[in-house]
Design a protein around this motif. Structure first.
Motif, mmCIF file in Angstrom:
data_model
loop_
_atom_site.group_PDB
_atom_site.id
_atom_site.type_symbol
_atom_site.label_atom_id
_atom_site.label_comp_id
_atom_site.label_asym_id
_atom_site.label_seq_id
_atom_site.Cartn_x
_atom_site.Cartn_y
_atom_site.Cartn_z
ATOM 1 N N ALA A 85 0.843 -1.391 0.063
ATOM 2 C CA ALA A 85 -0.077 0.113 0.013
ATOM 3 C C ALA A 85 0.972 1.197 -0.106
ATOM 4 C CB ALA A 85 -0.929 0.002 1.386
ATOM 5 N N LYS A 86 0.210 2.244 -0.404
ATOM 6 C CA LYS A 86 1.151 3.647 -0.353
ATOM 7 C C LYS A 86 1.110 3.924 1.144
ATOM 8 C CE LYS A 86 -0.052 5.624 -4.798
ATOM 9 N NZ LYS A 86 -0.667 6.783 -5.386
ATOM 10 N N PRO A 87 1.881 4.889 1.496
ATOM 11 C CA PRO A 87 2.098 5.379 2.735
ATOM 12 C C PRO A 87 0.776 6.213 3.038
ATOM 13 C CG PRO A 87 4.017 6.021 1.561
ATOM 14 C CD PRO A 87 3.092 5.315 0.423
ATOM 15 N N GLY A 88 0.363 5.824 4.311
ATOM 16 C CA GLY A 88 -0.854 6.589 4.840
ATOM 17 C C GLY A 88 -2.090 5.909 4.418
#
Length: 133
Positions: A85-88
Motif C-alpha cells: 500500500a502507499k504511505p498513509g
C-alpha cells in the motif's frame, strides 16, 4: 448439296466468318482477363485487410508491452499480489460472505436457500393469488 455449299462458300462469307471467329475469340479472352483481374483484386483486398488487422494487433501488443513496463502497472501489481500500500493507506480485510473477487473481474456468487420441489408445487397451487384488477 454441293451446289448449296458452293453458293454460300464465297470469299466474302469466308472473310466474314473469320472476322466473326476473331471477334468471338477477342471477347472470350477479354472476359477471361476480366475474371482473372476480379479474382486477383479480391485476393489483394483480402491481403490488405489481413495486413491492417495484423498492424492493429501489433499496435495493441505494443500498448500492452508499454503498460506492463510502466511504473503504474508495477504499483498495481504489487498492491494486488503482495498486499502493498502507499504511505498513509490502510488495508481493510472484509469477511467473505459468499462473494468472491477475482483478479480479472468481480465475480459474485450468492448462495440462496430454495424451498424443496414439493414446497414450490404446494405454493404454486394453494398460495393466495393476487386479486385481478
Amino acid at each position: 448439296m454441293f451446289k448449296h455449299l458452293q453458293k454460300y462458300a464465297t470469299l466474302n462469307n469466308a472473310i466474314l466468318l473469320a472476322a466473326l471467329l476473331l471477334t468471338l475469340s477477342w471477347i472470350w479472352g477479354t472476359m477471361e482477363a476480366l475474371q482473372r483481374n476480379f479474382t486477383l483484386q479480391q485476393e489483394v483486398t483480402t491481403n490488405q485487410r489481413e495486413i491492417e488487422l495484423l498492424g492493429l494487433e501489433t499496435q495493441s501488443l505494443e500498448f500492452q508491452r508499454r503498460y506492463y513496463a510502466s511504473s503504474e502497472y508495477l504499483e498495481l501489481s504489487a498492491r494486488e499480489h503482495l498486499g502493498k500500500a502507499k504511505p498513509g493507506e490502510h488495508l481493510l480485510l472484509l469477511p467473505n460472505h459468499g462473494i468472491t473477487d477475482t483478479a480479472k473481474g468481480v465475480q459474485k456468487s450468492v448462495t440462496a436457500v430454495l424451498p424443496s420441489n414439493f414446497q414450490q408445487w404446494v405454493t404454486f397451487f394453494f398460495a393466495e393469488k393476487e386479486p385481478k384488477r
